[in-house]
Design a protein around this motif. Structure first.
Motif, PDB file in Angstrom:
ATOM      1  N   HIS A 118     -54.061 -24.156 -45.634  1.00  0.00           N
ATOM      2  CA  HIS A 118     -55.743 -24.317 -46.199  1.00  0.00           C
ATOM      3  C   HIS A 118     -56.360 -24.973 -44.613  1.00  0.00           C
ATOM      4  O   HIS A 118     -55.749 -25.431 -43.691  1.00  0.00           O
ATOM      5  CB  HIS A 118     -55.478 -25.249 -46.676  1.00  0.00           C
ATOM      6  CG  HIS A 118     -56.917 -26.062 -47.530  1.00  0.00           C
ATOM      7  ND1 HIS A 118     -57.968 -25.145 -47.593  1.00  0.00           N
ATOM      8  CD2 HIS A 118     -57.239 -26.621 -47.067  1.00  0.00           C
ATOM      9  CE1 HIS A 118     -58.979 -26.054 -47.731  1.00  0.00           C
ATOM     10  NE2 HIS A 118     -58.380 -27.158 -47.552  1.00  0.00           N
ATOM     11  N   HIS A 120     -60.571 -26.066 -42.833  1.00  0.00           N
ATOM     12  CA  HIS A 120     -61.872 -25.193 -43.172  1.00  0.00           C
ATOM     13  C   HIS A 120     -62.351 -25.052 -41.898  1.00  0.00           C
ATOM     14  O   HIS A 120     -63.169 -25.232 -41.403  1.00  0.00           O
ATOM     15  CB  HIS A 120     -62.503 -27.732 -43.386  1.00  0.00           C
ATOM     16  CG  HIS A 120     -62.329 -27.840 -44.105  1.00  0.00           C
ATOM     17  ND1 HIS A 120     -62.204 -29.232 -44.486  1.00  0.00           N
ATOM     18  CD2 HIS A 120     -61.158 -27.757 -44.800  1.00  0.00           C
ATOM     19  CE1 HIS A 120     -61.826 -30.266 -45.603  1.00  0.00           C
ATOM     20  NE2 HIS A 120     -60.846 -29.030 -45.766  1.00  0.00           N
ATOM     21  N   HIS A 182     -65.918 -25.317 -49.138  1.00  0.00           N
ATOM     22  CA  HIS A 182     -64.756 -25.504 -48.704  1.00  0.00           C
ATOM     23  C   HIS A 182     -64.206 -25.131 -47.522  1.00  0.00           C
ATOM     24  O   HIS A 182     -64.028 -25.368 -46.630  1.00  0.00           O
ATOM     25  CB  HIS A 182     -64.339 -26.634 -49.913  1.00  0.00           C
ATOM     26  CG  HIS A 182     -62.803 -27.373 -49.505  1.00  0.00           C
ATOM     27  ND1 HIS A 182     -61.675 -27.519 -50.655  1.00  0.00           N
ATOM     28  CD2 HIS A 182     -62.563 -27.655 -48.917  1.00  0.00           C
ATOM     29  CE1 HIS A 182     -60.800 -28.457 -50.521  1.00  0.00           C
ATOM     30  NE2 HIS A 182     -60.834 -28.681 -48.376  1.00  0.00           N
TER      31      HIS A 182
HETATM   32 ZN   LIG Z   1     -60.169 -29.327 -47.275  1.00  0.00          ZN
END
Ligand SMILES: [Zn+2]
Length: 258
Positions: A118, A120, A182
């Motif tokens: 994950h 950004h 996000h």
């Molecule tokens: Zn995050």
């Protein structure tokens, strides 16, 4: 035909291991390398973003980056092991609460998934603000054709296990989910695969943003997109694409293996 079979015989294959210790070392080294690569690609955003891999011996527990250490500095020995309660059971470093809330629930919902990434990253989070799936604009984007989803309910930093559970539900059986407003989240049968899907998904977000900023791109038609997905979107191809990156970063930054 013969040339193809020779090529196949010589194609690298994911390793197998005789003991948990060897497999654990391998997974941790791949995880450290994935962080170094995420740093090179500019996917870090302060303490945002995390990659996890299950421990081979205790698969309910996972290895993750310590809170507050730059991706570009992480060595295998810096990684921390977290249990299902969110307790750090190896190392004294703290875990990021959002990492636990998201990754613990995705690992729980997807027993087939060994690693989760994950980030950004800039194009991924820009694209995420549309709340749209990626279109099959290119061969590379077809890795995600009918194989990703959009989590469409941004409610602040993910700190509740319930929200992690909902992300896992929206991910379903896919390889990736776009977290609206996000960033991106990808999964795989290895660190190599999960990290590669994040890297290439970020670039497909960039490609679609560029193409749509310039005009009206034409889509690959559905039956060809499905065929291409089978060709470029498999677990093996995801793993294979990571190998040249791994070799490069280990040769240039061998301390990551420590
Ligand atoms: Zn995050």
């Amino acid at each position: 035909m013969q040339a193809i079979s020779v090529f196949k015989r010589n194609t690298p294959q994911p390793p197998t291991f005789a003991c948990f210790e060897d497999e654990r070392r391998h997974r941790k080294q791949r995880l450290a390398a994935a962080f170094r690569l995420f740093s090179r690609f500019g996917f870090d955003e302060g303490i945002g973003g995390h990659i996890t891999v299950r421990d081979p011996e205790q698969p309910e527990n996972f290895w993750v980056n310590p809170l507050g250490m730059h991706f570009g500095l992480i060595r295998a020995s810096d990684l921390i092991l977290v249990n299902t309660q969110g307790e750090v059971i190896e190392s004294n470093s703290p875990v990021n609460d959002a990492a636990f809330a998201i990754h613990s629930q995705v690992h729980a919902a997807r027993p087939d998934v060994v690693a989760i990434a994950h980030a950004h990253s800039i194009y991924g989070k820009s694209w995420s603000s549309f709340g749209r799936l990626l279109d099959p604009l290119t061969q590379d984007a077809c890795a995600f054709y009918e194989d990703h989803s959009v989590f469409d309910e941004y409610t602040g930093v993910v700190l509740e296990l319930e929200e992690g559970k909902r992300i896992a539900q929206v991910l379903g059986t896919n390889k990736a989910v776009i977290l609206k407003n996000h960033g991106l989240l990808t999964v795989g049968h290895s660190v190599d695969e999960a990290a590669w899907w994040l890297i290439t998904m970020e670039r497909s977000c960039q490609a679609q943003l560029l193409a749509e900023a310039a005009g009206k791109p034409s889509l690959i038609r559905p039956e060809i997109a499905s065929l291409t997905h089978r060709q470029v979107g498999s677990h093996y191809i995801g793993w294979l694409n990571f190998q040249p990156l791994y070799e490069m970063v280990v040769r240039q930054e061998p301390d990551l293996l420590e």
